[in-house]
Design an enzyme around this catalytic site. Structure first.
Site, PDB file in Angstrom:
ATOM      1  N   ALA A 108       2.675   0.597  -7.912  1.00  0.00           N
ATOM      2  CA  ALA A 108       1.227   0.649  -7.669  1.00  0.00           C
ATOM      3  C   ALA A 108       0.946   0.035  -6.299  1.00  0.00           C
ATOM      4  O   ALA A 108       1.832  -0.576  -5.696  1.00  0.00           O
ATOM      5  CB  ALA A 108       0.487  -0.120  -8.760  1.00  0.00           C
ATOM      6  N   LYS A 109      -0.240   0.196  -5.803  1.00  0.00           N
ATOM      7  CA  LYS A 109      -0.640  -0.444  -4.536  1.00  0.00           C
ATOM      8  C   LYS A 109      -2.154  -0.386  -4.430  1.00  0.00           C
ATOM      9  O   LYS A 109      -2.795   0.487  -5.026  1.00  0.00           O
ATOM     10  CB  LYS A 109      -0.033   0.313  -3.343  1.00  0.00           C
ATOM     11  CG  LYS A 109       0.066  -0.507  -2.067  1.00  0.00           C
ATOM     12  CD  LYS A 109       1.303  -1.371  -2.053  1.00  0.00           C
ATOM     13  CE  LYS A 109       1.375  -2.248  -0.838  1.00  0.00           C
ATOM     14  NZ  LYS A 109       2.666  -2.934  -0.737  1.00  0.00           N
ATOM     15  N   GLY A 110      -2.722  -1.320  -3.677  1.00  0.00           N
ATOM     16  CA  GLY A 110      -4.170  -1.300  -3.470  1.00  0.00           C
ATOM     17  C   GLY A 110      -4.497  -1.730  -2.067  1.00  0.00           C
ATOM     18  O   GLY A 110      -3.623  -2.179  -1.323  1.00  0.00           O
ATOM     19  N   VAL A 127      -4.046   2.373  -6.600  1.00  0.00           N
ATOM     20  CA  VAL A 127      -3.315   3.572  -7.030  1.00  0.00           C
ATOM     21  C   VAL A 127      -2.147   3.156  -7.912  1.00  0.00           C
ATOM     22  O   VAL A 127      -1.371   2.272  -7.548  1.00  0.00           O
ATOM     23  CB  VAL A 127      -2.775   4.360  -5.803  1.00  0.00           C
ATOM     24  CG1 VAL A 127      -1.920   5.540  -6.252  1.00  0.00           C
ATOM     25  CG2 VAL A 127      -3.917   4.835  -4.923  1.00  0.00           C
TER      26      VAL A 127
END
Ligand code: NAD
Length: 430
Positions: free
Chosen positions: A118-120, A73
């Site tokens: 962001a992050k995943g 994201v």
């Protein structure tokens, strides 16, 4: 609960329970009245820019094929490329990853480094996979998200359940696809392939720096102070070691399986060595085991460090907390209701967006070194880290005192103002 207009409700999340993303939205709502005319642009912070959900199929060692769900994201890229970790954990959800990406936006702006958020993550228990399975999972996931990450687009890093080895596989997969070596595509790599000195310990070091600053402000002597830590991974164990070396007693530690207690303080270097081999504090032969994990929150201490996952200090246990200072090593460990209870008890809570920012600050140094083919010394890194995190903390502390708001609200005012100012200056593309 946050005010979404009808046509801006996120259709991809349950409306009854927004999960961690709901906590993030409540925090944004709380800060909005302090943003003056910039509040006109606040909706940008409530709408993640890009959400990618990927299927990650891998063949297990026994020949069976399993499908895992992965996410990346990009919450906001107004101030620079997306930046944030990758989490491998069995409880990963889309709501959690969106919330974590939002907190990255606020954090990067609050400490003023030129990144968006962001992050995943992948919903998987990495402890149940062999090394080869973990490598296949990481490579396939990297391949699936390679369309949206990039050296100047979005740069992943380690988070819960991922480490330097996983960053190496991500870097190798992405580089192989592009046919040249691109060290700066991820941070948190080993030094041998472009990692930075000081990166591995940076988050825990930041927690220690912020803790020491607050302790001196309230005349709490770190020597012989009592500390409880939830999470003994990268962040928790490094913070524990630095406080231990400074003379504190780490009296209680909790990981995902076990809670241990020792009123005289644990020998942290010994415990670190033990955990390197066992991957858990379970069965460590010092101190006593606490069977009811909920009791962890009421163990008497001066400093409490949640350094595991979100949603840990809640309305159910906030009243039991005895600490004078809470250092949020984890992202999002405290709910909004618990925040209020802790404030009413007079506890100083240092929020995640500043307390654990050491990791992303040194990730930024790693990326800058990769882009310019430089290698800074550990001393140089730690000095620069200290400058950035202390300046950011001082500004937050001052604003909290001037406006009579919590440190979290002050950090959000500074972070949101920087993002919304960038949005206003860039304008809307029509
Ligand atoms: P890690 O995987 O190295 O360690 C996580 C620790 O938390 C382990 O000891 C694990 O057993 C424990 N844990 C997991 N679930 C738990 C539960 N339900 N109850 C109690 N303990 C539990 O992860 P990490 O990198 O140390 O990250 C910890 C936190 O710090 C996360 O919130 C992460 O987002 C945040 N953080 C990490 C970094 C970084 O550089 N690694 C940077 C900023 C923030």
């Amino acid at each position: 609960m946050s005010k979404f207009t009808d046509n801006s409700r996120p259709s991809y999340l349950s409306q009854n329970d927004l999960g961690p993303w709901g906590v993030y939205l409540q925090q944004i709502d709380r800060v909005t009245p302090y943003l003056g005319s910039l509040s006109r642009w606040i909706e940008i912070l409530k709408h993640p820019k890009k959400i990618l959900i990927v299927d990650v199929p891998i063949e297990h060692d026994n020949g069976e094929v399993f499908h895992y769900e992965g996410y990346r994201v990009q919450h906001n890229i107004l101030r620079g490329p997306g930046k944030g970790g990758v989490r491998f954990h069995p409880d990963v959800t889309l709501s959690e990853i969106i919330a974590l990406s939002g907190w990255m936006t606020i954090k990067n702006a609050a400490v003023n480094i030129p990144y968006g958020g962001a992050k995943g993550g992948i919903r998987v228990n990495p402890k149940n996979l062999s090394n080869n399975e973990l490598m296949r999972l990481t490579r396939r996931y990297t391949n699936e998200i390679s369309s949206i990450i990039g050296l100047n687009k979005d740069i992943p890093a380690p988070d819960v359940g991922t480490d330097m080895q996983i960053m190496s596989w991500m870097m190798d997969t992405y580089s192989t696809k592009k046919n040249y070596t691109i060290p700066g595509i991820v941070t948190g790599k080993p030094i041998s392939i472009g990692g930075s000195f000081g990166r591995q310990k940076a988050t825990g070091r930041g927690v220690f720096i912020i803790g020491s600053k607050i302790a001196s402000k309230i005349n709490l002597n770190i020597i012989n102070s009592k500390i409880s830590i939830q999470g003994f991974g990268n962040v928790g164990s490094v913070a524990a070691n630095l406080f231990f070396k400074a003379g504190a007693k780490i009296v209680a530690i909790q990981d995902d399986k076990t809670t241990i207690y020792n009123p005289n303080g644990f020998n942290i270097p010994k415990l670190q060595k033990y955990v390197t081999f066992t991957r858990s504090i379970k069965d460590f032969n010092e101190g006593e085991k606490i069977n009811d994990s909920k009791e962890f929150w009421s163990i008497p201490c001066d400093i409490l460090i949640p350094a595991a996952i979100e949603d840990q200090i809640t309305i159910n246990n906030a009243n039991n907390v005895t600490a004078k200072i809470i250092l949020e090593g984890a992202n999002g460990p405290t709910t909004t209701e618990a925040d209020d209870i802790l404030r009413d008890k007079g506890i100083i809570l240092a929020p995640d967006v500043i307390t654990n920012a050491g990791g992303v600050i040194v990730s930024y140094f790693e990326w800058v070194q990769n882009l310019s083919n430089l290698l800074w010394t550990e001393q140089e890194i730690n000095l620069r880290l200290n400058n950035i995190i202390c300046n950011a903390f001082n500004a937050i502390w001052e604003l909290a005192n001037t406006k009579k708001v919590s440190l979290r609200t002050a950090a959000f005012i500074i972070g949101c103002t920087r993002v919304l100012q960038a949005h206003k200056t860039r304008g809307l593309y029509v």
